[in-house]
Design a protein around this motif. Structure first.
Motif, mmCIF file in Angstrom:
data_model
loop_
_atom_site.group_PDB
_atom_site.id
_atom_site.type_symbol
_atom_site.label_atom_id
_atom_site.label_comp_id
_atom_site.label_asym_id
_atom_site.label_seq_id
_atom_site.Cartn_x
_atom_site.Cartn_y
_atom_site.Cartn_z
ATOM 1 N N ILE A 34 -26.788 -11.407 75.381
ATOM 2 C CA ILE A 34 -27.105 -9.984 75.523
ATOM 3 C C ILE A 34 -27.193 -9.614 77.000
ATOM 4 C CG2 ILE A 34 -28.950 -8.287 75.257
ATOM 5 C CD1 ILE A 34 -29.482 -9.355 72.498
ATOM 6 N N HIS A 35 -26.469 -8.585 77.394
ATOM 7 C CA HIS A 35 -26.556 -8.039 78.742
ATOM 8 C C HIS A 35 -27.106 -6.622 78.676
ATOM 9 C CE1 HIS A 35 -23.281 -11.122 79.544
ATOM 10 N NE2 HIS A 35 -24.267 -11.476 80.345
ATOM 11 N N ASN B 108 -25.005 -12.259 65.068
ATOM 12 C CA ASN B 108 -25.439 -12.358 63.675
ATOM 13 C C ASN B 108 -26.677 -11.528 63.397
ATOM 14 O OD1 ASN B 108 -27.351 -13.772 65.040
ATOM 15 N ND2 ASN B 108 -27.075 -15.702 63.939
ATOM 16 N N GLY B 109 -27.102 -10.774 64.378
ATOM 17 C CA GLY B 109 -28.252 -9.907 64.199
ATOM 18 C C GLY B 109 -29.593 -10.587 64.386
ATOM 19 N N ALA B 110 -29.578 -11.875 64.667
ATOM 20 C CA ALA B 110 -30.840 -12.609 64.751
ATOM 21 C C ALA B 110 -31.589 -12.336 66.045
ATOM 22 C CB ALA B 110 -30.581 -14.102 64.603
ATOM 23 N N GLY B 111 -30.878 -11.971 67.090
ATOM 24 C CA GLY B 111 -31.524 -11.715 68.362
ATOM 25 C C GLY B 111 -31.332 -10.279 68.788
ATOM 26 N N THR B 112 -32.420 -9.643 69.232
ATOM 27 C CA THR B 112 -32.339 -8.276 69.716
ATOM 28 C C THR B 112 -33.118 -8.147 71.017
ATOM 29 O OG1 THR B 112 -34.300 -7.529 68.496
ATOM 30 C CG2 THR B 112 -32.181 -7.362 67.364
ATOM 31 N N LEU B 113 -32.807 -7.099 71.748
ATOM 32 C CA LEU B 113 -33.510 -6.797 72.985
ATOM 33 C C LEU B 113 -33.669 -5.284 73.067
ATOM 34 C CD1 LEU B 113 -34.671 -7.944 75.662
ATOM 35 C CD2 LEU B 113 -32.438 -7.492 76.686
#
Length: 124
Positions: free
Chosen positions: A104-105, A54-59
Motif C-alpha cells: 500500500i502506498h 485480497n482485502g485483508a490489509g487496509t490503511l
C-alpha cells in the motif's frame, strides 16, 4: 489498462453517510492495490484509504479512522468507501486509483490509474 468509474457522491448533511463505489474494467482487478484520494478546492490531492489485493490489509488516513471503511469485492471488480459521520471538512472530489503492487502506498505518484472523480459535499 484499467478503467475506473466512481459513483455514489452527493450532498449530505453533517453527520450523514455516503457509500462511494468504484467499478474497474478488466480481468486483473485482484492484482491491484486500490486507493481512494480526495481533493478539495485549492488544495492538493490527498490520500484517504487503500486496500490490499485480497482485502485483508487496509490503511486509512488518521482523520477518517473510525468513520470511513474501505472494502473490495474482487468478483465484482469493485472497491467501496463507506463514509459515516461526515463532516464539512470531508467535502471534496473523491478519486479512485489503482496500482499494480502488493504494497500500500499513500502518494499520488505511485498510482497508475485514476477515475474521473465524484463530488462529495457535506453541509453544516
Amino acid at each position: 489498462q484499467v478503467q475506473l468509474v466512481e459513483s455514489g457522491g452527493g450532498l449530505v448533511q453533517a453527520g450523514g453517510s455516503l457509500r462511494l463505489s468504484c467499478a474497474a474494467s478488466g480481468r486483473t482487478f485482484s492484482t491491484y492495490v486500490m486507493g481512494w484520494f480526495r481533493q478539495a478546492p485549492g488544495k492538493e490531492r490527498e490520500f484517504v484509504a487503500a486496500i490490499r489485493l485480497n482485502g485483508a490489509g487496509t490503511l486509512l488516513r488518521d482523520s477518517v479512522k473510525g468513520r470511513f471503511t474501505i472494502s473490495r469485492d474482487n468478483a465484482q471488480n469493485t472497491v467501496y468507501l463507506q463514509m459515516n459521520s461526515l463532516k464539512p471538512e470531508d467535502t471534496a472530489v473523491y478519486y479512485c486509483a489503482a496500482e499494480r503492487t502488493i504494497v500500500i502506498h499513500t502518494t499520488v505518484a505511485e498510482y497508475d490509474y485514476w477515475g474521473q472523480g465524484t463530488q462529495v459535499t457535506v453541509s453544516s
